[in-house]
Each structure stands twice: as C-alpha cells, then as structure tokens.
Design a protein around this motif. Structure first.
Motif, PDB file in Angstrom:
ATOM      1  N   THR A   1      12.303 -13.061 -25.290  1.00 45.54           N
ATOM      2  CA  THR A   1      13.001 -11.789 -25.075  1.00 45.54           C
ATOM      3  C   THR A   1      12.080 -10.731 -24.465  1.00 45.54           C
ATOM      4  OG1 THR A   1      14.355 -12.338 -26.951  1.00 45.54           O
ATOM      5  CG2 THR A   1      14.409 -10.044 -26.280  1.00 45.54           C
TER       6      THR A   1
ATOM      7  N   GLU B   1      25.510 -11.230 -23.871  1.00 47.29           N
ATOM      8  CA  GLU B   1      24.986 -11.247 -25.238  1.00 47.29           C
ATOM      9  C   GLU B   1      25.933 -10.966 -26.404  1.00 47.29           C
ATOM     10  OE1 GLU B   1      21.280 -11.227 -25.766  1.00 47.29           O
ATOM     11  OE2 GLU B   1      20.682  -9.590 -24.413  1.00 47.29           O
TER      12      GLU B   1
ATOM     13  N   LYS C   1      11.579 -11.164 -20.783  1.00 49.92           N
ATOM     14  CA  LYS C   1      12.777 -10.790 -20.026  1.00 49.92           C
ATOM     15  C   LYS C   1      12.903  -9.268 -19.954  1.00 49.92           C
ATOM     16  CE  LYS C   1      15.547 -13.693 -22.403  1.00 49.92           C
ATOM     17  NZ  LYS C   1      16.712 -14.457 -22.819  1.00 49.92           N
ATOM     18  N   LEU C   2      12.676  -8.616 -21.091  1.00 54.15           N
ATOM     19  CA  LEU C   2      12.821  -7.154 -21.118  1.00 54.15           C
ATOM     20  C   LEU C   2      11.802  -6.474 -20.216  1.00 54.15           C
ATOM     21  CD1 LEU C   2      13.587  -6.524 -24.892  1.00 54.15           C
ATOM     22  CD2 LEU C   2      15.136  -6.184 -22.950  1.00 54.15           C
TER      23      LEU C   2
ATOM     24  N   ARG D   1      10.468  -7.694 -17.463  1.00 54.84           N
ATOM     25  CA  ARG D   1      10.914  -7.839 -16.058  1.00 54.84           C
ATOM     26  C   ARG D   1      12.101  -6.920 -15.770  1.00 54.84           C
ATOM     27  NH1 ARG D   1       9.985 -14.379 -15.206  1.00 54.84           N
ATOM     28  NH2 ARG D   1       7.747 -14.155 -15.466  1.00 54.84           N
ATOM     29  N   LEU D   2      13.003  -6.852 -16.724  1.00 51.61           N
ATOM     30  CA  LEU D   2      14.178  -5.986 -16.523  1.00 51.61           C
ATOM     31  C   LEU D   2      13.728  -4.539 -16.288  1.00 51.61           C
ATOM     32  CD1 LEU D   2      17.343  -6.098 -16.608  1.00 51.61           C
ATOM     33  CD2 LEU D   2      17.165  -5.223 -18.931  1.00 51.61           C
TER      34      LEU D   2
ATOM     35  N   GLY E   1      14.984 -13.415 -15.867  1.00 45.17           N
ATOM     36  CA  GLY E   1      14.599 -14.310 -16.951  1.00 45.17           C
ATOM     37  C   GLY E   1      15.498 -15.516 -17.099  1.00 45.17           C
TER      38      GLY E   1
ATOM     39  N   CYS F   1      19.388  -9.166 -18.685  1.00 46.75           N
ATOM     40  CA  CYS F   1      18.542 -10.267 -19.151  1.00 46.75           C
ATOM     41  C   CYS F   1      19.421 -11.493 -19.296  1.00 46.75           C
ATOM     42  CB  CYS F   1      17.962  -9.951 -20.528  1.00 46.75           C
ATOM     43  SG  CYS F   1      16.667  -8.726 -20.482  1.00 46.75           S
ATOM     44  N   TYR F   2      18.931 -12.637 -18.846  1.00 40.79           N
ATOM     45  CA  TYR F   2      19.680 -13.864 -19.033  1.00 40.79           C
ATOM     46  C   TYR F   2      19.950 -14.088 -20.524  1.00 40.79           C
ATOM     47  CZ  TYR F   2      20.688 -18.684 -19.929  1.00 40.79           C
ATOM     48  OH  TYR F   2      21.289 -19.816 -20.420  1.00 40.79           O
ATOM     49  N   SER F   3      21.187 -14.504 -20.847  1.00 47.20           N
ATOM     50  CA  SER F   3      21.443 -14.928 -22.229  1.00 47.20           C
ATOM     51  C   SER F   3      22.259 -16.229 -22.196  1.00 47.20           C
ATOM     52  CB  SER F   3      22.175 -13.839 -23.014  1.00 47.20           C
ATOM     53  OG  SER F   3      23.504 -13.727 -22.608  1.00 47.20           O
TER      54      SER F   3
END
Ligand code: SAM
Ligand code: SF4
Length: 446
Positions: free
Chosen positions: A356, A51, A359-360, A362-363, A310, A338-340
């Motif tokens: 976002t 990121e 993703k957050l 799941r993280l 994500g 998180c995937y970025s």
C-alpha cells in the motif's frame, strides 16, 4: 399518505443517471422524496469498481437502520454493481433489505416497489442479465419536467473487454447497445424539455452498435444524428476505449460543431509492459498518436484521463513511463487510483502485488504532477473568449450583480457576475476568461 423515499448513490455518472430516472419515475407515481430519517423506502445504488465496496455498503446499511429505527415499515432496495455481486444472499443478514436490483434489474424497480408496499412480507431479487438493453419509459415531457441544461443519456450497458483489473464485465454483463431510434427519441425529448447539452454514457461508447443488440449504426454515425437534432448546443460522451477509437470518430471532432473539444480518454498506464499485462490492447505510441490526430482534427482539443498506479508488477521505470506520458499528453485533468484487487478479475490472481505505501507514494507523485499541469492548463485559458452554459446561481455574493456558475465547452466550472435578473439556467453567455483559480475559472460577460 404518499410513500416517501430517499436515494443514496455511489459511483459513476451512469449510477447517478439511473438514480435520477428512478427518482423521477417514483415521483410520477406519487412517491415523495424525503430526508433519510423520514423515508419509508431507501434506495442504495452501489458501485464496486474500487476499494472495499462491500464494506461501504454494509456500513451504509448500518446507518440506514439507525436513521430509520423508529419506523418498522422502512425498507431498503439495494441496487447497482454490489447488488449484482451479492445477490439475494444479502437477505440473510439484513432483514431491512427487501429488494435487490442488479445491473439489468433497475427497470423493474417501480413495479417491484409498489408490490413490496402492498405485500409487507415479500422480498424480491432481480439479478438476471438480459440479452438486450431494457428500455425504460421515457417519462420526460416539457410540461412536467423542465430538463436540467446538461442532461445524460445511456446508450449502452455492459462491457466485454475484461481489462485485467476491472470488475465491470462481471457486474454489468455483456455489452448491449440501445436501438438508435430509442437514443434519438430520448435526446429529442430532453432537448424539447429545455436541455442544451447531452452527455452520452456507456462503459465503452466507441463499441456502440457492435454487439448483438446493435442495429447497424456505429458510434460516429450516432453522434452525427444526435448532433443534427434541433436545440442541441453541446454533445459529449464517456467513456471511450483508445483501442476502439475509429478514424471516423476522429473526423467527427473536426466536423461536428456541437461535439465539445474535450475528450476523456482513459490511459490507465504509460508503460507498454503494464498496458499489455492489463490487457488494454494498445501501447503508448498508439495513445499518443490518437491525441495528435485529434489535435490535428480539432486544434483546441483538451484531454482528461484515468490512471491506475501500482498495478501488479509495476516497477519504478514503468511508473516513470506514466509520468512522462502524462506530461506529453498535457492532460487538463485526470482521475488517478491505487490499484486494488477486485474479486474474479485476472489481476487478482497475478503475482508481484505492490504494498500500500508504495502505491500511495506513486499516487502522490502522479497527483502532484497533474495538479501542476491542470493549473497550467487553466492559466492558458486566461484571456480566451468562451461560451458558458449557465447552471445556476453561485454561492459567491457580489455587490456588482448576480454571481452565476456555468461551464465552458471543456466542462470547467466558471464563475461570472451578471447584471441582476439577466441570467437563467440554460442560458449561453459569451464570456472572456479573466483568472484561473485552483480548479475553476473566473470570467466576464462580453
Ligand atoms: N470503461 C471505462 C474504461 O475503460 O476506462 C471506465 C471503467 S471504471 C468504471 C473507471 C475507472 O476506475 C477505470 O478507468 C480505472 O482507472 C479505475 N479502476 C477500475 N478498476 C480498478 C481497480 N481494480 N483498481 C483501481 N482502479 C480501478
Ligand atoms: Fe472495465 Fe476495461 Fe470494460 Fe472499461 S473497457 S469497463 S476498464 S473492462
């Protein structure tokens, strides 16, 4: 007066190792390390894996300009993956930047810096990729630099796996293995200077020797040759790709005593569908089989991993597959992200990006699970005998003796009290684990 320098490092262990090399080389040339505000030269060693790396660099450049504003001669060398990406266009908006060192450019830094000190209007940029690993002067001798107990050695640079999410092949170029003899010479010099543990570094160390710069020695053979060097107690490596993990390498874990029973093996995702979209070229069955084979070769093995949540198109059931494999593998620790989107990668162009918050969320679930597993793993160590490699005095005071911090063969920080004056960095201390803390262990000497 001798020129002063300050280094700021972002990112992976390879960057840390590169910065250490540059700091030692500059010191040998008479430069002195200083706090940021007093530095004439500031080296910013950057990372672009995750990121907003460019924004981080721009804000660091702002901080540097502010801190060094009283010194009009102060200048910046921008190094690492972001330097490789931005190149000389950084010269336009940032007059303080006078040197750009891409991934293969770092070895030119010492001479380039001397030149920039002599020619105050000059600016230099080194962003061409080379065809082979550019060797750096060793500058390690037992007299002038006692090595840290745990040392790092680059064995290759670059990667051509092009995992869909990853920018590394674009910023570090094609894989370039070092000649075996050069790796061995650096390891020997470090051991002679007092190092006890060596960690080999590369983006995909399993592919050592398989590129055009390779000299016919494969990774497992390299490990055997390093493990045979006098003075070596512990050998580790990062990072391995599960698709390139050979049977010979599995066997090495059962045979080489110096090879630590801890392996960092990036999984990235537990769902076959997502692994295929990522271009990882293995599935969950292969990954779990590797873990079983390694545990069969070496029953005390422990594993850590990297996971991306994500990834574009990841559904809840894919994420569930990640949670179940994390439980099955019983990772001692994991780094999760998180995937970025990274510019120029295949995943950047994929549809079905997750927002976002998803993703957050799941993280957070993954990290809660990992925290539970990590603590359970640490608790399983309690009562076990181990050997600690002492790193240095710990901050914790004790009336019963001196408090030290060391690492066990798994790389876990362990605190121990030793009789005053009995320990020094680099000592190997037999110990029994007595208590698990959140991220570390307590032990007593035995
Ligand atoms: N070469 C290693 C490998 O194959 O796993 C590590 C490469 S990268 C420097 C370190 C970690 O960053 C990766 O294992 C991955 O989990 C994470 N990463 C890379 N690109 C990412 C992205 N676009 N978004 C989120 N995480 C990423
Ligand atoms: Fe990136 Fe994949 Fe290469 Fe690792 S193996 S550096 S994740 S492209």
């Amino acid at each position: 007066m001798r020129p002063s320098f300050h280094i700021m490092t972002f990112g992976c262990q390879m960057n840390v190792n590169d910065s250490d090399w540059l700091a030692r080389t500059l010191a040998q040339r008479g430069f002195v390390q200083s706090p940021l505000a007093e530095a004439e030269l500031v080296i910013l060693n950057t990372c672009s894996v995750r990121e907003k790396p460019e924004q981080k660099v721009y804000s660091a450049l702002g901080r540097i300009a502010q801190a060094t504003r009283h010194n009009p001669k102060a200048f910046v060398a921008l190094a690492g993956c972001v330097a490789q990406q931005i190149g000389e266009s950084i010269f336009d908006g940032y007059p303080q930047v006078r040197l750009v060192l891409g991934s293969d450019g770092l070895s030119f830094a010492p001479d380039a810096i001397e030149r920039l000190l002599a020619e105050r209007d000059a600016r230099l940029c080194f962003t061409d990729f080379s065809d082979s690993y550019i060797e750096r002067p060793l500058e390690i001798s037992p007299g002038d630099r006692p090595a840290k107990p745990a040392a790092f050695v680059n064995i290759m640079q670059g990667c051509d796996n092009f995992c869909a999410y990853c920018i590394v092949p674009l910023t570090r170029g094609k894989p370039k293995s070092r000649p075996t003899e050069a790796v061995l010479a650096e390891c020997r010099a470090l051991l002679e200077a007092g190092a006890k543990e060596i960690t080999l570094l590369g983006q995909n160390v399993n592919a050592f020797g398989e590129d055009t710069a390779g000299d016919g020695t494969g990774f497992a053979e390299l490990l055997r040759r390093i493990a045979a060097l006098p003075g070596l107690t512990r050998l580790r490596f990062v990072t391995s790709h599960p698709k390139d993990f050979s049977t010979e390498l599995i066997r090495a874990f059962g045979e080489l005593e110096a090879l630590c029973p801890r392996l960092h093996l990036p999984l990235q995702a537990g769902s076959d569908r997502i692994l295929a979209r990522m271009g990882r070229k293995y599935g969950r069955t292969h990954y779990l089989k590797l873990i079983r084979q390694l545990r069969a070769a070496r029953p005390d093995m422990a594993f850590s991993t990297d996971i991306i949540v994500g990834f574009p198109g990841e559904r809840e059931e894919d994420f569930q597959d990640t949670l179940t494999i994390v439980e099955e593998a019983h990772f001692m620790s994991s780094f999760s992200f998180c995937y970025s989107d990274r510019p120029g990668t295949a995943a950047e162009r994929m549809p079905d990006k997750l927002d976002t918050n998803a993703k957050l969320e799941r993280l957070a679930r993954l990290q809660a699970l990992q925290e539970k597993l990590s603590f359970a793993w640490l608790q399983e160590r309690v009562g076990n005998d181990s050997v600690l490699l002492l790193e240095g005095p710990s901050r914790k005071a004790s009336s019963k003796g001196e408090a030290w911090q060391g690492r066990d063969p798994y790389g876990v920080p362990v605190n121990i009290i030793l009789p005053a004056g009995s320990g020094k960095p680099g000592d190997l201390v037999p110990a029994r684990v007595t208590e698990a803390k959140k991220h570390s262990l307590l032990a007593v000497a035995v």
